[in-house]
Write a protein that holds these residues in place. Structure first.
Motif, PDB file in Angstrom:
ATOM      1  N   MET A 147      95.116  59.272 -26.524  1.00 36.27           N
ATOM      2  CA  MET A 147      96.090  60.375 -26.587  1.00 36.27           C
ATOM      3  C   MET A 147      96.306  61.028 -25.240  1.00 36.27           C
ATOM      4  O   MET A 147      95.061  61.613 -24.863  1.00 36.27           O
ATOM      5  CB  MET A 147      95.850  61.241 -27.699  1.00 36.27           C
ATOM      6  N   PHE A 163     100.581  58.697 -27.921  1.00 35.49           N
ATOM      7  CA  PHE A 163      99.366  57.873 -28.431  1.00 35.49           C
ATOM      8  C   PHE A 163      99.519  56.325 -27.920  1.00 35.49           C
ATOM      9  O   PHE A 163     100.687  55.836 -27.547  1.00 35.49           O
ATOM     10  CB  PHE A 163      99.168  57.806 -29.932  1.00 35.49           C
ATOM     11  N   TYR A 252      96.325  52.659 -37.194  1.00 34.99           N
ATOM     12  CA  TYR A 252      97.068  53.360 -35.986  1.00 34.99           C
ATOM     13  C   TYR A 252      97.705  54.287 -36.442  1.00 34.99           C
ATOM     14  O   TYR A 252      97.883  55.789 -36.046  1.00 34.99           O
ATOM     15  CB  TYR A 252      97.368  52.344 -34.898  1.00 34.99           C
ATOM     16  N   ASP A 253      98.753  53.951 -37.139  1.00 34.49           N
ATOM     17  CA  ASP A 253      99.918  54.874 -37.900  1.00 34.49           C
ATOM     18  C   ASP A 253      99.125  56.037 -38.653  1.00 34.49           C
ATOM     19  O   ASP A 253      99.638  57.157 -38.401  1.00 34.49           O
ATOM     20  CB  ASP A 253     100.721  54.149 -38.616  1.00 34.49           C
ATOM     21  N   VAL A 256      97.634  58.435 -36.078  1.00 34.59           N
ATOM     22  CA  VAL A 256      98.871  59.150 -35.500  1.00 34.59           C
ATOM     23  C   VAL A 256      99.460  60.155 -36.171  1.00 34.59           C
ATOM     24  O   VAL A 256      99.798  61.335 -35.850  1.00 34.59           O
ATOM     25  CB  VAL A 256      99.885  58.170 -34.837  1.00 34.59           C
ATOM     26  N   SER A 260      99.074  64.104 -35.558  1.00 32.95           N
ATOM     27  CA  SER A 260     100.395  64.877 -35.200  1.00 32.95           C
ATOM     28  C   SER A 260     100.631  65.989 -35.994  1.00 32.95           C
ATOM     29  O   SER A 260     101.287  67.026 -35.717  1.00 32.95           O
ATOM     30  CB  SER A 260     101.626  63.984 -35.482  1.00 32.95           C
TER      31      SER A 260
END
Length: 288
Positions: A147, A163, A252-253, A256, A260
């Protein structure tokens, strides 16, 4: 003592037995119970309830300094940090995070710049001084996620972040483009360490095209980029490490989205002592 007797009585113990153990009479106990509570004690009970709610809401992250601002906002009061600390100690709770020393070896490159920032971490105007850096995280399968983030020294807000699975120039380029799109006409001094992305020709070209000046930390002096390091430390201590130790990040999602969400909390909900109890976005709005 009287509160302890009341609590133990709720658990089924006899008042008479408890008073005997505490070496007080039943009459003294009941007189104490019937007395009119001092305002200070009543306030402490309200504060304690508020602390408990906020502690649960934010997963145990707030320490007494942050909690002070949150409680004062919720109760529209001006309680001091020592009082909040004392009540939290009585309640037996403290922040689940702890400060960690960050040590990083910085790398020199072909296109370097001097340390124009000079640790002057105070800015009078928005978009006057931006700090940049890259950090990494790991998914449960061991794969690394990087990031890049930009912090504005005016209000400590994160003005942009991005990211990627790859720690490359594109990660840095896309981050600064996001920041510029969100702040049209901005031409700040941009300070970073001497990582290869920041010493690249492409990065220098982007800065020059937008009229921005470049500043770099000295080799091996991560304190030259202290506030950026501090933000990464907060993010990892208050969110990343807590999730990683509990269940970890599968995808990954998921990582993130979770980080976030923290950045939104940091910008919009997390009051800071250095900002006189305001959140970064509140201070940014005042200066709008």
């Amino acid at each position: 003592m009287h509160e302890a007797i009341t609590e133990l009585h709720r658990e089924g113990h006899s008042i008479s037995d408890l008073c005997e153990v505490a070496n007080i009479s039943r009459q003294a106990y009941y007189q104490y119970q019937k007395r009119q509570k001092p305002q200070y004690e009543s306030e402490n009970e309200i504060i304690a309830e508020c602390i408990a709610e906020l502690y649960i809401k934010y997963d145990g992250v707030p320490g007494y300094r942050m909690m002070r601002h949150m409680v004062n906002r919720r109760l529209k009061a001006a309680y001091g940090a020592r009082r909040i600390l004392r009540i939290m100690r009585i309640m037996g709770i403290q922040s689940v995070t702890r400060k960690k020393k960050v040590v990083r070896t910085l790398k020199s490159g072909d296109f370097t710049a001097g340390n124009s920032l000079g640790r002057q971490f105070i800015s009078e105007f928005k978009n006057e001084k931006w700090l940049m850096d890259v950090t990494e995280y790991k998914l449960k399968n061991g794969r690394r996620v990087f990031m890049c983030a930009i912090l504005d020294l005016f209000d400590n807000s994160i003005v942009a972040y991005h990211f990627s699975f790859s720690n490359n120039n594109q990660l840095v380029f896309e981050t600064i483009e996001v920041a510029l799109a969100a702040n049209p006409g901005a031409a700040p001094m941009v300070h970073s360490d001497r990582g290869f992305q920041f010493t690249s020709y492409g990065f220098r070209k982007i800065l020059k095209a937008h009229g921005m000046t470049q500043s770099m930390s000295r080799v091996g002096k991560c304190i030259d980029n202290g506030p950026m390091e501090a933000f990464f430390g907060k993010l990892k201590a208050e969110r990343y490490h807590l999730v990683r130790k509990a269940e970890g990040y599968e995808t990954y999602d998921q990582l993130v989205d979770n980080l976030s969400t923290y950045i939104h909390f940091y910008n919009h909900e997390r009051p800071q002592d250095v900002l006189s109890g305001l959140t970064p976005i509140e201070l940014r709005g005042v200066a709008a």
